[in-house]
Design a protein around this motif. Structure first.
Motif, mmCIF file in Angstrom:
data_model
loop_
_atom_site.group_PDB
_atom_site.id
_atom_site.type_symbol
_atom_site.label_atom_id
_atom_site.label_comp_id
_atom_site.label_asym_id
_atom_site.label_seq_id
_atom_site.Cartn_x
_atom_site.Cartn_y
_atom_site.Cartn_z
ATOM 1 N N ASN A 58 -33.943 -53.648 119.243
ATOM 2 C CA ASN A 58 -34.991 -53.132 120.138
ATOM 3 C C ASN A 58 -35.960 -52.176 119.451
ATOM 4 O O ASN A 58 -36.790 -51.554 120.110
ATOM 5 C CB ASN A 58 -34.374 -52.436 121.364
ATOM 6 C CG ASN A 58 -33.566 -53.399 122.220
ATOM 7 O OD1 ASN A 58 -33.950 -54.569 122.377
ATOM 8 N ND2 ASN A 58 -32.450 -52.927 122.756
ATOM 9 N N THR B 71 -37.197 -61.807 115.754
ATOM 10 C CA THR B 71 -36.071 -61.098 116.360
ATOM 11 C C THR B 71 -34.868 -61.285 115.439
ATOM 12 O O THR B 71 -34.337 -62.393 115.306
ATOM 13 C CB THR B 71 -35.765 -61.633 117.767
ATOM 14 O OG1 THR B 71 -36.935 -61.464 118.589
ATOM 15 C CG2 THR B 71 -34.614 -60.881 118.383
ATOM 16 N N ILE C 2 -38.023 -57.254 115.036
ATOM 17 C CA ILE C 2 -37.377 -56.562 116.153
ATOM 18 C C ILE C 2 -35.894 -56.444 115.800
ATOM 19 O O ILE C 2 -35.170 -57.438 115.778
ATOM 20 C CB ILE C 2 -37.562 -57.315 117.482
ATOM 21 C CG1 ILE C 2 -39.052 -57.528 117.761
ATOM 22 C CG2 ILE C 2 -36.900 -56.548 118.615
ATOM 23 C CD1 ILE C 2 -39.847 -56.246 117.867
#
Length: 672
Positions: free
Chosen positions: A280, A378, A277
């Motif tokens: 986003n 992330t 990620i």
């Protein structure tokens, strides 16, 4: 003491007992060696008797020798070409036999050995080598020579001694084996190829993203040296024998359990894809991507080799860097003013933002040990400062004017001037890094109101119509001329499709005016590009002088020592403008109110050559540039209701409306 045994004392007597004396006729003394005449006859008789005995002994001796010699001569003649009796070769009696008879006896005795000395066996297989194949020779001739030599030498006494010895004890002559071990070894090595099998290690086989284990197999090795020794021992008694081929098993170096352990590790890595990620946005490494990251290394170990399964960190980092390149938020360099050689920042640069590659790599290595539902990363970002700041301006190497480009926009409509100024404002003060390729379209960015552009006329789909940024080709043409005269490599340039007269002025710099020295651009299409190969930074400065209708671009950088020369321009293939106008259906036009959008003009080809000389005066580039202007017709816009089936205007007494003035000459391209 009796008188018989006594003698008067005589001092002259010194051991004369047993000696014989005789009187001396001269001095009357007795002398030694003379026997009295009374005993002489007896001594002569004894002497004759002794001589007879010696003669008899000699006769007997010579008779015996003659008898022995005669007997030996008889035996030697009788056994000429034969072996004396009581002689054996390797237990085979050969006495009284000729050489051929003795050979036949030996060959008969060892016939089975000579026919098949040894039989090799292994696991139901049999090999029956001959003596010749084994390099073995039975030295029969050598033994026969030795047997025939007994008692047949040139020395009588040696012969007599040998004959006496064999008569009493006999003579046993060995039968030697002559063995060429190299030949025997070569025979065994030939059998090795038939029997030996290498051990096969366990293997990992990749089928797409599935890993299969191919089990290993035990091998077999022939023990050549041990088998050779057993064969040599078996041959010694000269009887046929059977020898089993000596072998040993070979275990695989890499066993199945090691391969299965590696298979489990790979299966863990390929449990599922990895999702990143980034700002986003999801980016996925599929199982196919992960397979290419796996590296399996074999490690030697005395207890059995093993397989180490690892992730190729370098390749993983390369792919992470590619992710960084795709998602990096570029920072901006500051904008600079030349200010007569004193560089000044008038617009600060902005830092960029890029993923943290090292942290991302560590996260990848961690999630590859986790189940499929725990493989989302992330990604964190790190800030990238601009490469140029106020602290390093003096290190940019910008010291010299490299090239100047000028163009004239006399007669341009206000919208063109506005767009020319907007484009030059976006170009002013930019820095081009060493080795960087300048792109006009990328530098300008969006051509819309957000960057100060207005709508103007431009050529779109082969006709002039309103478009954002009409007139910015004036800027790209001016930049092209500056890079041209700076001697920088031009990597992309497109000429306009039709002739525009105002681009003639300033076109060839010190060589004067002329057509063809222009550059059109198109958003998402044709671009103007050049390369900064100076080794230092380049600064672009722009000027729009509305009083003189002058657009100017200056390029500053390090001193290159280059000199630019021009050959041409040469104009060829002149063609007149088309005589037939073109009618275009435009639903937006009012009925009965056509408009002329384009004015006819002729075509031509313009050729010119740039020659770039280096500091030493040697030519480093000679490149021809070609601009082809095609003929352009008069173009009229009509409402579709005013056009007939043939695409031409319907007869009407109403002439084309002149309420809208004909656009001034407009360069083509969406922003021309």
């Amino acid at each position: 003491m009796s008188a018989q045994h006594s003698q008067p004392f005589d001092p002259t007597y010194e051991g004369t007992e047993g000696k014989v004396f005789s009187p001396d006729t001269v001095d009357g003394t007795a002398r030694e060696g003379h026997v009295p005449s009374a005993r002489r006859g007896t001594n002569q008789h004894s002497r004759r008797k002794g001589e007879w005995r010696w003669r008899w002994l000699l006769f007997v001796l010579f008779s015996s020798v003659a008898l022995i010699v005669g007997g030996w001569l008889y035996l030697d003649r009788f056994y000429a070409g034969r072996v004396f009796p009581n002689v054996s070769i390797q237990g085979v009696p050969v006495g009284s036999l000729t050489r051929e008879e003795a050979r036949a006896a030996i060959e008969a005795r060892f016939a089975s050995f000579l026919a098949q000395p040894v039989i090799l066996t292994y696991s139901g297989r049999t090999w029956t080598p001959t003596l010749a194949e084994l390099g073995v020779t039975l030295a029969i001739d050598e033994a026969l020579d030795a047997a025939l030599a007994v008692g047949h030498s040139d020395n009588l006494f040696t012969n007599l001694r040998q004959i006496s010895a064999i008569w009493q004890q006999g003579s046993e002559i060995p039968l030697r084996l002559l063995i060429d071990q190299d030949v025997m070894q070569r025979y065994l090595l030939a059998r090795v190829a038939e029997v030996e099998q290498p051990a096969l290690d366990a293997r990992l086989v990749l089928h797409g993203t599935t890993v299969e284990v191919m089990p290993g197999t035990v091998g077999r090795q022939v023990l050549v040296a041990e088998t050779l020794q057993e064969m040599l021992a078996a041959l010694q008694d000269l009887n046929p024998d059977t020898v089993a081929l000596r072998t040993r098993t070979l275990e695989p170096s890499l066993r199945d359990d090691a391969a299965f352990a590696a298979q489990d590790q790979i299966a863990t890595i390929l449990a599922g894809p990895v999702t990143f990620i980034i700002g986003n946005r999801p980016f996925v490494w599929s199982l196919d991507d992960l397979v290419h990251l796996i590296r399996v290394e074999r490690v030697s170990d005395p207890a059995g080799d093993r397989l180490e399964v690892q992730i190729d960190r370098d390749l993983a980092m390369e792919r992470i860097i590619a992710l960084g390149d795709a998602t990096e938020v570029k920072g901006t360099n500051p904008r600079l003013n030349w200010n007569v050689g004193k560089l000044e920042i008038f617009q600060e640069g902005k830092p960029g933002r890029r993923i943290d590659e090292e942290q991302t790599l560590a996260a990848v290595l961690d999630v590859l040990n986790k189940p499929a539902d725990q493989r989302t990363i992330t990604v964190k970002f790190r800030e990238i400062p601009p490469p140029v700041t106020a602290d390093n301006l003096d290190q940019l190497g910008i010291t010299t004017l490299l090239g100047v480009g000028r163009s004239d926009f006399t007669g341009s409509a206000p919208y063109r001037i506005t767009n020319i100024q907007a484009g030059m404002r976006l170009l002013h003060g930019i820095l081009i890094a060493p080795g960087e390729e300048f792109s006009f379209n990328q530098t300008i960015g969006r051509i819309d109101s957000s960057n100060g552009f207005v709508e103007g006329y431009a050529i779109v789909q082969n006709r002039t119509q309103l478009e954002w940024g009409g007139g910015i080709c004036q800027d790209s043409t001016t930049v092209f001329r500056a890079a041209f005269w700076a001697g920088l490599p031009i990597t992309e340039r497109w000429g306009h499709s039709f002739y525009i007269s105002w681009y003639d002025r300033y076109a060839f710099g010190p060589y004067g005016d002329g057509p063809g020295m222009d550059a059109t651009i198109f958003t998402g299409g044709p671009d103007l590009k050049f390369l900064n190969d100076t080794g230092g930074w380049i600064l672009m400065q722009t000027l729009v002088d509305t009083r003189r209708n002058l657009a100017e671009v200056r390029l500053y950088g390090p001193e290159t020592g280059r000199k630019v020369l021009l050959e041409g321009p040469v104009i060829t293939n002149r063609t007149p403008p088309p005589t037939e106008p073109v009618y275009v259906a435009v639903p937006e036009r009012p009925v009965g109110q056509p408009r002329q959008s384009d004015k006819a003009r002729g075509g031509m080809d313009i050729h010119f050559t740039r020659i770039v000389l280096g500091p030493d005066g040697k030519e480093i580039e000679r490149r021809e540039f070609v601009t082809r202007f095609k003929p352009w017709p008069d173009i009229f816009e009509y409402n579709p209701a005013d056009l007939g089936p043939d695409g031409k205007p319907l007869p009407t007494p109403t002439p084309p409306s002149q309420s809208e003035p004909l656009p001034t000459e407009i360069p083509d391209g969406t922003t021309g």
